[in-house]
Structures are given as structure tokens and as C-alpha cells.
Design a protein around this motif. Structure first.
Motif, PDB file in Angstrom:
ATOM      1  N   ASN A  79       0.831  -1.209   0.000  1.00 51.54           N
ATOM      2  CA  ASN A  79       0.000   0.000   0.000  1.00 51.54           C
ATOM      3  C   ASN A  79       0.864   1.258   0.000  1.00 51.54           C
ATOM      4  O   ASN A  79       0.552   2.235  -0.676  1.00 51.54           O
ATOM      5  CB  ASN A  79      -0.951   0.023   1.200  1.00 51.54           C
ATOM      6  N   GLN A 136       2.116   1.854  -3.490  1.00 49.25           N
ATOM      7  CA  GLN A 136       1.047   2.381  -4.328  1.00 49.25           C
ATOM      8  C   GLN A 136       0.822   3.861  -4.053  1.00 49.25           C
ATOM      9  O   GLN A 136       0.726   4.662  -4.991  1.00 49.25           O
ATOM     10  CB  GLN A 136      -0.239   1.590  -4.084  1.00 49.25           C
ATOM     11  N   LYS A 137       0.753   4.255  -2.786  1.00 49.43           N
ATOM     12  CA  LYS A 137       0.513   5.661  -2.436  1.00 49.43           C
ATOM     13  C   LYS A 137       1.645   6.561  -2.929  1.00 49.43           C
ATOM     14  O   LYS A 137       1.397   7.647  -3.459  1.00 49.43           O
ATOM     15  CB  LYS A 137       0.345   5.803  -0.927  1.00 49.43           C
ATOM     16  N   THR A 194       1.450   6.819  -6.752  1.00 49.76           N
ATOM     17  CA  THR A 194       0.327   7.698  -7.122  1.00 49.76           C
ATOM     18  C   THR A 194       0.733   9.155  -6.961  1.00 49.76           C
ATOM     19  O   THR A 194       0.463   9.980  -7.849  1.00 49.76           O
ATOM     20  CB  THR A 194      -0.918   7.402  -6.259  1.00 49.76           C
ATOM     21  N   THR A 209       0.862  11.961  -9.896  1.00 48.14           N
ATOM     22  CA  THR A 209       0.064  13.173  -9.713  1.00 48.14           C
ATOM     23  C   THR A 209       0.940  14.416  -9.847  1.00 48.14           C
ATOM     24  O   THR A 209       0.549  15.404 -10.482  1.00 48.14           O
ATOM     25  CB  THR A 209      -0.651  13.142  -8.351  1.00 48.14           C
ATOM     26  N   ASN A 268      -2.784  -0.122  -9.810  1.00 50.05           N
ATOM     27  CA  ASN A 268      -3.774   0.665  -9.066  1.00 50.05           C
ATOM     28  C   ASN A 268      -3.361   2.119  -8.952  1.00 50.05           C
ATOM     29  O   ASN A 268      -4.194   3.023  -9.112  1.00 50.05           O
ATOM     30  CB  ASN A 268      -4.003   0.059  -7.677  1.00 50.05           C
ATOM     31  N   ALA A 269      -2.080   2.374  -8.685  1.00 53.69           N
ATOM     32  CA  ALA A 269      -1.586   3.750  -8.598  1.00 53.69           C
ATOM     33  C   ALA A 269      -1.761   4.466  -9.926  1.00 53.69           C
ATOM     34  O   ALA A 269      -2.179   5.626  -9.979  1.00 53.69           O
ATOM     35  CB  ALA A 269      -0.118   3.752  -8.179  1.00 53.69           C
ATOM     36  N   THR A 270      -1.448   3.766 -10.991  1.00 55.05           N
ATOM     37  CA  THR A 270      -1.556   4.336 -12.330  1.00 55.05           C
ATOM     38  C   THR A 270      -2.995   4.737 -12.633  1.00 55.05           C
ATOM     39  O   THR A 270      -3.264   5.852 -13.097  1.00 55.05           O
ATOM     40  CB  THR A 270      -1.042   3.327 -13.377  1.00 55.05           C
ATOM     41  N   PHE A 271      -3.926   3.840 -12.362  1.00 54.34           N
ATOM     42  CA  PHE A 271      -5.331   4.142 -12.616  1.00 54.34           C
ATOM     43  C   PHE A 271      -5.839   5.224 -11.670  1.00 54.34           C
ATOM     44  O   PHE A 271      -6.616   6.094 -12.088  1.00 54.34           O
ATOM     45  CB  PHE A 271      -6.183   2.887 -12.531  1.00 54.34           C
ATOM     46  N   ASP A 272      -5.404   5.194 -10.392  1.00 50.42           N
ATOM     47  CA  ASP A 272      -5.814   6.237  -9.438  1.00 50.42           C
ATOM     48  C   ASP A 272      -5.393   7.625  -9.915  1.00 50.42           C
ATOM     49  O   ASP A 272      -6.084   8.602  -9.664  1.00 50.42           O
ATOM     50  CB  ASP A 272      -5.213   5.977  -8.052  1.00 50.42           C
ATOM     51  N   ALA A 273      -4.248   7.699 -10.590  1.00 50.92           N
ATOM     52  CA  ALA A 273      -3.734   8.988 -11.070  1.00 50.92           C
ATOM     53  C   ALA A 273      -4.275   9.353 -12.453  1.00 50.92           C
ATOM     54  O   ALA A 273      -3.931  10.401 -12.994  1.00 50.92           O
ATOM     55  CB  ALA A 273      -2.207   8.954 -11.094  1.00 50.92           C
TER      56      ALA A 273
END
Length: 163
Positions: free
Chosen positions: A34, A37-38, A41, A45, A87-92
Motif C-alpha cells: 500500500n 502504491q501511495k 500515485t 500526480t 492501481n496507482a496508475t489508474f488512481d492517477a
């Protein structure tokens, strides 16, 4: 320095950034990614903030293997790192290309090493120049395929709005 970065991107007229990430994290096995990922992200960003309108494509980690007793297997944490990156890629709001899946998924590095001629080094971690060329061509073909789909969809939208 974000202001220097922003100015450099503007002066260079950057429209797309390709990032390949994950490989250096694989040997350091952790139970939870996690934090990874953070942090990723936040990096994506920051890039988007300093280069408004840029397209970012993240190329994920490749399969990498270790010796376990008398077998060569994929690192046990590899999919966790891949998932954190994805997940980080999609979150950004960026695009992701899954190199791990493209090369065959779990334990696929063995096939790349054992190919004739070999496509990866006997360390079961790194591509050789032939394998790097093949994986680059796979990425390029996937990118062009998606771009052509985009163009076709855009053309269909234009046609349907004119009707």
C-alpha cells in the motif's frame, strides 16, 4: 524542483511520458505494498500537475525469477508489486501496460531464458538485447492497436453526431 521541472516540460513541449517501473522493488519482499502504491500515485500526480495535458503510460514490471530449492519460480511478491503499480496508475488517471502479462505471466521468464536463441539473461531477471527488442515491439504494437481503436471510435462518434 517542481518549478524547474514544469518549465523544462513546457520548453520541450512534452506530450507523453513513458515510465517503466517496479523491477528494483521486487527483490525486497514485503507483505503489503500500500505504501508503494501511495508513493507512486503521488509521483504520477506530481508529473501531471507539472505537465498539464500530458499523457502518461506506465509500463509495469516484467516477470523475474529466483531459485527456490531446485526450481526457478517467479518472485512471490511480483504480482503484488504489479497490482500496486497498476492501481496507482489508474488512481492517477494514467494508462498502464502490463509487461508481466504480455510476456506470459507467472514463471514466464524461464521461457524467455530458455528460448532458442535466448531472450533473457541466465540471471532470470534481465532481458538480453534480443528480448528487449521483442518486448519493445510488443509494447509498440499494443500502443498502436489501442491508438487505432481510439481513432476508429472517434471517427464513429463524428459520423453518428452528423446523422
Amino acid at each position: 524542483d517542481p518549478s524547474v521541472l514544469k518549465e523544462m516540460y513546457r520548453d520541450l513541449n512534452v506530450k507523453m511520458i513513458l515510465l517503466q517501473f517496479g523491477g528494483n522493488a521486487v527483490p525486497y519482499i514485503s507483505g503489503n505494498y500500500n505504501w508503494y502504491q501511495k508513493r507512486f500515485t503521488s509521483q504520477l500526480t506530481m508529473l501531471k500537475k507539472n505537465c498539464p495535458g500530458v499523457s502518461i503510460i506506465v509500463i509495469g514490471v516484467s516477470d523475474m525469477s529466483i531459485k527456490e530449492k531446485d526450481r526457478i519460480i517467479s518472485y512471490p511478491n511480483l504480482e503484488n508489486i504489479r497490482d500496486a503499480l497498476k492501481n496507482a496508475t489508474f488512481d492517477a488517471g494514467c494508462a498502464y501496460w502490463d509487461m508481466y502479462e504480455a510476456m506470459g505471466g507467472a514463471n514466464s521468464m524461464q521461457a524467455w531464458v530458455n528460448a532458442e536463441p535466448p531472450l533473457a539473461s541466465p540471471d532470470f531477471v534481465h532481458f538480453n538485447s534480443r528480448g528487449a527488442g521483442i518486448i519493445a515491439e510488443m509494447f509498440y504494437n499494443a500502443l498502436i492497436h489501442e491508438y487505432e481503436n481510439y481513432l476508429e471510435t472517434a471517427d464513429n462518434l463524428i459520423i453518428s453526431t452528423r446523422e
